[in-house]
Design a protein around this motif. Structure first.
Motif, PDB file in Angstrom:
ATOM      1  N   PHE A  35      -3.947  39.670  57.663  1.00  0.00           N
ATOM      2  CA  PHE A  35      -3.424  39.684  59.028  1.00  0.00           C
ATOM      3  C   PHE A  35      -4.535  40.083  59.978  1.00  0.00           C
ATOM      4  O   PHE A  35      -5.214  41.083  59.754  1.00  0.00           O
ATOM      5  CB  PHE A  35      -2.250  40.668  59.152  1.00  0.00           C
ATOM      6  CG  PHE A  35      -1.514  40.556  60.446  1.00  0.00           C
ATOM      7  CD1 PHE A  35      -0.476  39.664  60.592  1.00  0.00           C
ATOM      8  CD2 PHE A  35      -1.878  41.326  61.543  1.00  0.00           C
ATOM      9  CE1 PHE A  35       0.201  39.537  61.797  1.00  0.00           C
ATOM     10  CE2 PHE A  35      -1.214  41.211  62.749  1.00  0.00           C
ATOM     11  CZ  PHE A  35      -0.176  40.310  62.884  1.00  0.00           C
ATOM     12  N   ARG A 101       2.654  33.506  62.271  1.00  0.00           N
ATOM     13  CA  ARG A 101       2.838  33.974  60.898  1.00  0.00           C
ATOM     14  C   ARG A 101       2.968  32.771  59.979  1.00  0.00           C
ATOM     15  O   ARG A 101       3.618  31.772  60.329  1.00  0.00           O
ATOM     16  CB  ARG A 101       4.094  34.841  60.776  1.00  0.00           C
ATOM     17  CG  ARG A 101       3.871  36.279  61.153  1.00  0.00           C
ATOM     18  CD  ARG A 101       5.075  37.144  60.829  1.00  0.00           C
ATOM     19  NE  ARG A 101       6.115  37.014  61.821  1.00  0.00           N
ATOM     20  CZ  ARG A 101       6.131  37.730  62.965  1.00  0.00           C
ATOM     21  NH1 ARG A 101       5.188  38.594  63.230  1.00  0.00           N
ATOM     22  NH2 ARG A 101       7.116  37.564  63.824  1.00  0.00           N
ATOM     23  N   GLY A 117      -1.186  36.141  59.034  1.00  0.00           N
ATOM     24  CA  GLY A 117      -0.704  36.262  60.399  1.00  0.00           C
ATOM     25  C   GLY A 117      -1.823  36.595  61.353  1.00  0.00           C
ATOM     26  O   GLY A 117      -2.929  36.960  60.950  1.00  0.00           O
TER      27      GLY A 117
END
Length: 124
Positions: A35, A101, A117
């Motif tokens: 992420f 995402r 993400g």
């Protein structure tokens, strides 16, 4: 339909983030998550979970708009513009962010989890 399922999972994720529900987040986030935060930092699943577990990050508002879900077989891409408010390391913040995402369906269990993400702060 898969789009409806992903929308339901997104809502579960949103609620888990608001409640700091680490158990639900553990289930919804893949072990190999990558992420990118709004500062450009890469974090993994354990870093994300620890922020919720320790209350380093406490979200009080996640108001989504303009959500789009695209499904490509065993992968789904979600984009959403989100009004976010809360505290991070004890400092209050509020802003508009755009999240992307990537959800993937694991084999053989068939569970959908967030595998990647990205979030960026945007204007109104």
């Amino acid at each position: 339909m898969e789009i409806t399922l992903i929308e339901q999972l997104e809502e579960r994720l949103r609620q888990a983030m608001l409640k700091n529900d680490v158990s639900a987040l553990e289930e919804l986030i893949a072990d190999d998550l990558v992420f990118t935060t709004h500062t450009g930092e890469l974090i993994d699943k354990q870093t994300d979970l620890e922020a919720h577990r320790s209350d380093t990050q406490k979200l009080v508002l996640l108001n989504g708009q303009q959500q789009q879900v695209k499904v490509y077989g065993n992968t789904a891409v979600v984009t959403v513009k989100m009004e976010v408010a809360g505290t991070f390391e004890g400092k209050a913040f509020v802003g508009i962010y755009r999240y992307t995402r990537v959800w993937a369906k694991s084999q053989p269990q068939g569970n959908w989890q967030v595998v990647a993400g990205h979030v960026s702060q945007v204007g109104d």
